[in-house]
Write an enzyme that holds these catalytic residues in place. Sequence first.
Site, PDB file in Angstrom:
ATOM      1  N   LYS A   1      55.993  44.246  32.831  1.00  0.00           N
ATOM      2  CA  LYS A   1      55.950  45.615  32.310  1.00  0.00           C
ATOM      3  C   LYS A   1      57.325  46.270  32.503  1.00  0.00           C
ATOM      4  CE  LYS A   1      50.959  46.452  32.868  1.00  0.00           C
ATOM      5  NZ  LYS A   1      50.485  45.130  33.312  1.00  0.00           N
TER       6      LYS A   1
ATOM      7  N   PHE B   1      42.010  48.544  37.374  1.00  0.00           N
ATOM      8  CA  PHE B   1      42.043  47.589  36.275  1.00  0.00           C
ATOM      9  C   PHE B   1      40.940  46.559  36.525  1.00  0.00           C
ATOM     10  CE2 PHE B   1      43.691  43.925  33.892  1.00  0.00           C
ATOM     11  CZ  PHE B   1      43.999  44.538  32.685  1.00  0.00           C
TER      12      PHE B   1
END
Length: 415
Positions: free
Chosen positions: A231, A136
Amino acid sequence: MSENLTAAVSRELLERAAKLDAADELAPLRARFTLPEGVYLDGNSLGALPAHVPARVADVVGRQWGELLIRSWSESAWWTAPERIGDRIAPLVGAAPGQIVVGDSTSVNVFKAVVGAVRLHDDPARTDVLVDAATFPTDGYLAASAARLTGRRLIPVRAAELPAALGPSTAAVLINHVDFRTGRLHDMAALTAAAHEAGAVAVWDLCHSAGALPVALDDCGVDFAVGCTYKYLNGGPGAPAFLHVAQRHQGFFDSPLPGWTSHGDPFAMTEEYTAAEGVTRGRVGTPDILSMLALEAALEVWDGVRPDSVRAKSLALTDLFLDCVAEYVPGGLDGPDSRVRSMTPYAHGERGSQIALRCAEAPAVMAGLIARGVVGDLRRPDVLRFGFTPLYTRFADAERAAAVLAEVLGEVPAA
């Protein structure tokens, strides 16, 4: 395929989804969440709201803050929340108590972990920090900054090539447990062992695995780990992240952000800094109490849930989705005439809890899906991501998403 055969295949897959839902031991957990109409497959970006959290947050705001005010730091146990909630997360990532502290963002914790990992060596011959080349972006940015700060050079390496890239010059490695784009699961045990054999320190990013599949930090001998909680852990937008520091390293962990709450005696207000004992030295500033306690409440949905059951359902959900896409989408999946191709490995041992499909018309297709109530995620320019959260995703949702995907592809002109 003839219309009769297509209808028969559709009935077979619908029946398969219904049978799986009927046998699903995790199915009752769905009632613990507030969910929109339609199909929500973006829990790998933002988890759903646990239904009991609003009342708990209202108590934190109205009573603990509104009535008790400053007394809540002790009477409502605000001060110890970072370590207490860390111990609540620990069994979900395979760590013993006392090794996880909650606070700050994933980015800040990546910086603390990578700098801390390099400083464990204090060896000028260890000149390199290796980072997963597909990581990421923020992880790469922070790793580069950490390398500059510590006088090392940053070397991007594909995870599959990491063992060959390790050597006597490697100080630390930063690896994603699950690739955020493709959903590929990396072998934590093997890659950590390879890093240790080379004398390097292993730092793992668990953002796309914590709460989605079993993680074994202690069994794998992981040195440092970081992860987000908004998440698969359903902590809410911007919920604080967590930092794991293995017990054996805590006495030597030299954080680059020595804030007042990580001081051994924070209220002494001394000019000189003395680090606290244990994982508390991973703290920085005043805890974000509203988000922190919303997360603590959200984690209650995990009471009585076994990570192995979560993993089994995740694999069954993603298997069903792939099978449905292969049958419903014109041209099939990964065929010569298919408009979608799986970036996610088919092998269970290499798959996280998401499916990523490469599609040339991805922006228009995702817009069409969302307009029909199937919420997934777009990664430009051409990636459709579908996150499967076993605590609340039904098998019927997987079948429905694939069917709607086929409908949308039938309406969106090929590029």
